[in-house]
Design a protein around this motif. Structure first.
Motif, PDB file in Angstrom:
ATOM      1  N   ASN A  96       8.700  10.567 -11.187  1.00  0.00           N
ATOM      2  CA  ASN A  96       9.604  11.218 -12.472  1.00  0.00           C
ATOM      3  C   ASN A  96       8.755  11.039 -13.745  1.00  0.00           C
ATOM      4  N   ASP A  97       9.362  11.886 -14.717  1.00  0.00           N
ATOM      5  CA  ASP A  97       8.761  11.757 -15.995  1.00  0.00           C
ATOM      6  C   ASP A  97       7.010  11.979 -16.087  1.00  0.00           C
ATOM      7  N   VAL A  98       6.840  13.052 -15.324  1.00  0.00           N
ATOM      8  CA  VAL A  98       5.283  13.486 -15.195  1.00  0.00           C
ATOM      9  C   VAL A  98       4.847  14.362 -16.527  1.00  0.00           C
ATOM     10  N   THR A  99       3.738  13.833 -16.976  1.00  0.00           N
ATOM     11  CA  THR A  99       3.273  14.340 -18.329  1.00  0.00           C
ATOM     12  C   THR A  99       1.881  14.428 -18.177  1.00  0.00           C
ATOM     13  N   ILE A 100       0.958  15.608 -18.172  1.00  0.00           N
ATOM     14  CA  ILE A 100      -0.404  15.716 -17.953  1.00  0.00           C
ATOM     15  C   ILE A 100      -0.891  16.506 -18.996  1.00  0.00           C
ATOM     16  N   PHE A 131       3.225   8.823 -15.357  1.00  0.00           N
ATOM     17  CA  PHE A 131       4.371   8.998 -14.561  1.00  0.00           C
ATOM     18  C   PHE A 131       4.985   7.866 -14.133  1.00  0.00           C
ATOM     19  N   ALA A 132       6.089   7.826 -13.478  1.00  0.00           N
ATOM     20  CA  ALA A 132       6.820   6.556 -12.772  1.00  0.00           C
ATOM     21  C   ALA A 132       7.098   7.027 -11.402  1.00  0.00           C
ATOM     22  N   LEU A 133       6.974   6.096 -10.587  1.00  0.00           N
ATOM     23  CA  LEU A 133       6.872   6.326  -9.159  1.00  0.00           C
ATOM     24  C   LEU A 133       8.088   5.477  -8.532  1.00  0.00           C
ATOM     25  N   LYS A 134       8.676   5.871  -7.410  1.00  0.00           N
ATOM     26  CA  LYS A 134       9.572   5.140  -6.657  1.00  0.00           C
ATOM     27  C   LYS A 134       9.276   5.310  -5.190  1.00  0.00           C
ATOM     28  N   TYR A 135       8.645   4.340  -4.277  1.00  0.00           N
ATOM     29  CA  TYR A 135       8.510   4.489  -3.131  1.00  0.00           C
ATOM     30  C   TYR A 135       9.339   3.815  -1.985  1.00  0.00           C
ATOM     31  N   GLY A 136       9.598   4.568  -0.928  1.00  0.00           N
ATOM     32  CA  GLY A 136      10.331   3.859  -0.234  1.00  0.00           C
ATOM     33  C   GLY A 136      11.477   3.151  -0.470  1.00  0.00           C
ATOM     34  N   SER A 187       0.834  -1.231   0.024  1.00  0.00           N
ATOM     35  CA  SER A 187       0.024  -0.080  -0.162  1.00  0.00           C
ATOM     36  C   SER A 187       0.940   1.188   0.024  1.00  0.00           C
ATOM     37  N   LEU A 188       0.307   2.327  -0.669  1.00  0.00           N
ATOM     38  CA  LEU A 188       1.073   3.518  -0.765  1.00  0.00           C
ATOM     39  C   LEU A 188      -0.202   4.493  -0.346  1.00  0.00           C
ATOM     40  N   PRO A 189       0.387   5.617   0.547  1.00  0.00           N
ATOM     41  CA  PRO A 189      -0.607   6.671   0.846  1.00  0.00           C
ATOM     42  C   PRO A 189      -0.561   7.391  -0.409  1.00  0.00           C
ATOM     43  N   ALA A 190      -1.734   8.575  -0.222  1.00  0.00           N
ATOM     44  CA  ALA A 190      -1.715   9.445  -1.439  1.00  0.00           C
ATOM     45  C   ALA A 190      -0.412  10.292  -1.338  1.00  0.00           C
ATOM     46  N   LEU A 191       0.242  10.786  -2.449  1.00  0.00           N
ATOM     47  CA  LEU A 191       1.303  11.383  -2.667  1.00  0.00           C
ATOM     48  C   LEU A 191       1.220  12.612  -3.362  1.00  0.00           C
ATOM     49  N   LEU A 192       1.798  13.835  -2.657  1.00  0.00           N
ATOM     50  CA  LEU A 192       1.671  15.033  -3.406  1.00  0.00           C
ATOM     51  C   LEU A 192       2.920  15.185  -4.343  1.00  0.00           C
ATOM     52  N   VAL A 193       2.476  15.775  -5.500  1.00  0.00           N
ATOM     53  CA  VAL A 193       3.413  16.342  -6.377  1.00  0.00           C
ATOM     54  C   VAL A 193       3.467  17.716  -6.856  1.00  0.00           C
ATOM     55  N   LYS A 194       4.537  18.622  -6.346  1.00  0.00           N
ATOM     56  CA  LYS A 194       4.246  20.103  -6.416  1.00  0.00           C
ATOM     57  C   LYS A 194       5.049  20.665  -7.362  1.00  0.00           C
ATOM     58  N   ASN A 195       4.371  21.812  -7.854  1.00  0.00           N
ATOM     59  CA  ASN A 195       4.931  22.667  -8.943  1.00  0.00           C
ATOM     60  C   ASN A 195       5.120  22.180 -10.424  1.00  0.00           C
ATOM     61  N   ILE A 196       4.306  21.678 -10.809  1.00  0.00           N
ATOM     62  CA  ILE A 196       4.093  21.218 -12.106  1.00  0.00           C
ATOM     63  C   ILE A 196       3.629  22.285 -13.144  1.00  0.00           C
ATOM     64  N   THR A 197       4.747  22.835 -13.979  1.00  0.00           N
ATOM     65  CA  THR A 197       4.526  23.720 -14.834  1.00  0.00           C
ATOM     66  C   THR A 197       3.619  23.490 -15.993  1.00  0.00           C
ATOM     67  N   SER A 234      11.276  15.425 -12.379  1.00  0.00           N
ATOM     68  CA  SER A 234      11.405  14.761 -11.234  1.00  0.00           C
ATOM     69  C   SER A 234      10.784  15.730 -10.041  1.00  0.00           C
ATOM     70  N   TYR A 235      10.248  14.960  -8.952  1.00  0.00           N
ATOM     71  CA  TYR A 235       9.941  15.507  -7.661  1.00  0.00           C
ATOM     72  C   TYR A 235      10.159  14.544  -6.520  1.00  0.00           C
ATOM     73  N   GLU A 236      10.687  14.894  -5.536  1.00  0.00           N
ATOM     74  CA  GLU A 236      11.031  14.273  -4.220  1.00  0.00           C
ATOM     75  C   GLU A 236      10.224  14.608  -3.133  1.00  0.00           C
ATOM     76  N   GLY A 237       9.573  13.652  -2.377  1.00  0.00           N
ATOM     77  CA  GLY A 237       8.828  14.233  -1.219  1.00  0.00           C
ATOM     78  C   GLY A 237       9.009  13.121   0.039  1.00  0.00           C
TER      79      GLY A 237
END
Length: 154
Positions: A119-123, A134-139, A77-87, A101-104
């Motif tokens: 990483n590699d966020v496209t919206i 997107f690609a996600l790495k957790y813990g 399980s992964l909690p909800a994750l925030l990704v900030k400041n997407i231009t 990329s974004y780290e939190g």
């Protein structure tokens, strides 16, 4: 006299075409909100589909923050994750967001602090619809999650 009038007209027309003084379009306000649809999380080549809601909030006139909803159960399980400041940029009828990329950090269900990277966020927003990749790495999980989401604004 005719030459002076012609120069004045040309100068006036070129000044009217100058967009440097116009403020940036507030694209973030146009796309902020909740979008519900299908999320596909692929882990180690195995896709898992589900209905999820992604949240997009205005960070500035031209950037947003995105909340990736919680995912999985138990040890996976992964909690909800925030990704900030997407231009955001306007591209024809689309409003496009990109972030390399974004780290939190986030607290898990046990109250432990975990590091994550997205990483590699496209919206791509278009007509109250959104597509996200997107690609996600957790813990310390030894594998990446590859996420795809397609939804409609509520």
């Amino acid at each position: 006299m005719m030459m002076v009038a012609a120069v004045a007209i040309v100068m006036g027309m070129s000044a009217c075409g100058n967009d440097d003084d116009e403020p940036a379009q507030a694209v973030a306000s146009q796309v902020a909100g909740s979008y519900t649809g299908e999320e596909i999380m692929t882990v180690m080549g195995d896709p898992d589909k589900g209905t999820k809601t992604f949240e997009f909030t205005k960070a500035s006139d031209t950037s947003i923050d995105m909340t990736i909803p919680e995912y999985g159960e138990g040890m996976m399980s992964l909690p909800a994750l925030l990704v900030k400041n997407i231009t955001l940029t306007k591209n024809g009828d689309n409003i496009v967001g990109r972030l390399a990329s974004y780290e939190g950090t986030v607290l898990n269900s046990k109250g432990e602090q975990k590091v994550y990277s997205v990483n590699d966020v496209t919206i791509i927003f278009n007509n109250n619809k959104v597509v996200v990749t997107f690609a996600l790495k957790y813990g310390n999980m030894p594998f990446d999650f590859v996420g795809q989401f397609s939804g409609n604004k509520k």
